[in-house]
Design a protein around this motif. Structure first.
Motif, PDB file in Angstrom:
ATOM      1  N   VAL A 160       0.839  -1.202   0.000  1.00 47.91           N
ATOM      2  CA  VAL A 160       0.000   0.000   0.000  1.00 47.91           C
ATOM      3  C   VAL A 160       0.874   1.252   0.000  1.00 47.91           C
ATOM      4  O   VAL A 160       0.617   2.202  -0.741  1.00 47.91           O
ATOM      5  CB  VAL A 160      -0.957  -0.020   1.214  1.00 47.91           C
ATOM      6  CG1 VAL A 160      -1.638   1.317   1.405  1.00 47.91           C
ATOM      7  CG2 VAL A 160      -1.994  -1.118   1.055  1.00 47.91           C
ATOM      8  N   ALA A 161       1.916   1.252   0.819  1.00 49.54           N
ATOM      9  CA  ALA A 161       2.811   2.415   0.881  1.00 49.54           C
ATOM     10  C   ALA A 161       3.513   2.636  -0.454  1.00 49.54           C
ATOM     11  O   ALA A 161       3.640   3.775  -0.916  1.00 49.54           O
ATOM     12  CB  ALA A 161       3.835   2.230   1.991  1.00 49.54           C
TER      13      ALA A 161
ATOM     14  N   GLY B 220       3.860   5.679  -5.415  1.00 48.95           N
ATOM     15  CA  GLY B 220       3.997   5.634  -6.869  1.00 48.95           C
ATOM     16  C   GLY B 220       2.987   6.495  -7.596  1.00 48.95           C
ATOM     17  O   GLY B 220       3.192   6.875  -8.749  1.00 48.95           O
ATOM     18  N   ILE B 221       1.879   6.838  -6.930  1.00 48.25           N
ATOM     19  CA  ILE B 221       0.856   7.686  -7.545  1.00 48.25           C
ATOM     20  C   ILE B 221       1.210   9.128  -7.225  1.00 48.25           C
ATOM     21  O   ILE B 221       1.063   9.585  -6.106  1.00 48.25           O
ATOM     22  CB  ILE B 221      -0.548   7.358  -6.990  1.00 48.25           C
ATOM     23  CG1 ILE B 221      -0.901   5.914  -7.265  1.00 48.25           C
ATOM     24  CG2 ILE B 221      -1.572   8.302  -7.578  1.00 48.25           C
ATOM     25  CD1 ILE B 221      -2.169   5.460  -6.604  1.00 48.25           C
ATOM     26  N   ARG B 222       1.716   9.833  -8.207  1.00 45.95           N
ATOM     27  CA  ARG B 222       2.065  11.239  -8.014  1.00 45.95           C
ATOM     28  C   ARG B 222       1.760  12.007  -9.289  1.00 45.95           C
ATOM     29  O   ARG B 222       1.669  11.420 -10.370  1.00 45.95           O
ATOM     30  CB  ARG B 222       3.517  11.399  -7.596  1.00 45.95           C
ATOM     31  CG  ARG B 222       4.507  10.698  -8.465  1.00 45.95           C
ATOM     32  CD  ARG B 222       5.880  10.904  -7.908  1.00 45.95           C
ATOM     33  NE  ARG B 222       6.524   9.612  -7.720  1.00 45.95           N
ATOM     34  CZ  ARG B 222       7.825   9.441  -7.713  1.00 45.95           C
ATOM     35  NH1 ARG B 222       8.617  10.448  -7.853  1.00 45.95           N
ATOM     36  NH2 ARG B 222       8.349   8.261  -7.539  1.00 45.95           N
ATOM     37  N   PRO B 223       1.614  13.290  -9.178  1.00 43.64           N
ATOM     38  CA  PRO B 223       1.314  14.080 -10.378  1.00 43.64           C
ATOM     39  C   PRO B 223       2.431  13.977 -11.410  1.00 43.64           C
ATOM     40  O   PRO B 223       3.584  13.701 -11.071  1.00 43.64           O
ATOM     41  CB  PRO B 223       1.214  15.521  -9.852  1.00 43.64           C
ATOM     42  CG  PRO B 223       1.068  15.415  -8.387  1.00 43.64           C
ATOM     43  CD  PRO B 223       1.635  14.093  -7.984  1.00 43.64           C
TER      44      PRO B 223
END
Length: 79
Positions: A52-53, A58-61
């Motif tokens: 989850v971390a 990994g999800i970033r603009p």
């Protein structure tokens, strides 16, 4: 020293495995009694949290992955 990219998933996984080691070290030292099957849920929960971390990290603009002074601008105000 060269800087490296931060990987929170590896940090969480390492801390969860360290927790399992401390639990069994305390059992071996006689501080408390830990059943043999305690390790499996602790490791599985730690790996789940690590995943989850890593996923959240990994999800970033799109712009966040560019280094300072990259091709999109000179880094000055007003660009």
């Amino acid at each position: 020293m060269l800087r490296h990219e931060f990987h929170p998933g590896k940090l969480v996984a390492g801390l969860s495995l360290l927790t399992v080691a401390v639990v069994y070290a305390g059992d071996a030292g006689g501080a408390w009694e830990a059943p043999w099957f305690v390790a499996l849920p602790l490791v599985m929960a730690g790996l789940l949290l690590a995943g989850v971390a890593a996923t959240i990290h990994g999800i970033r603009p799109r712009g966040a992955a560019r280094p300072e002074g990259g091709p999109q601008g000179s880094g000055k105000l007003g660009d």
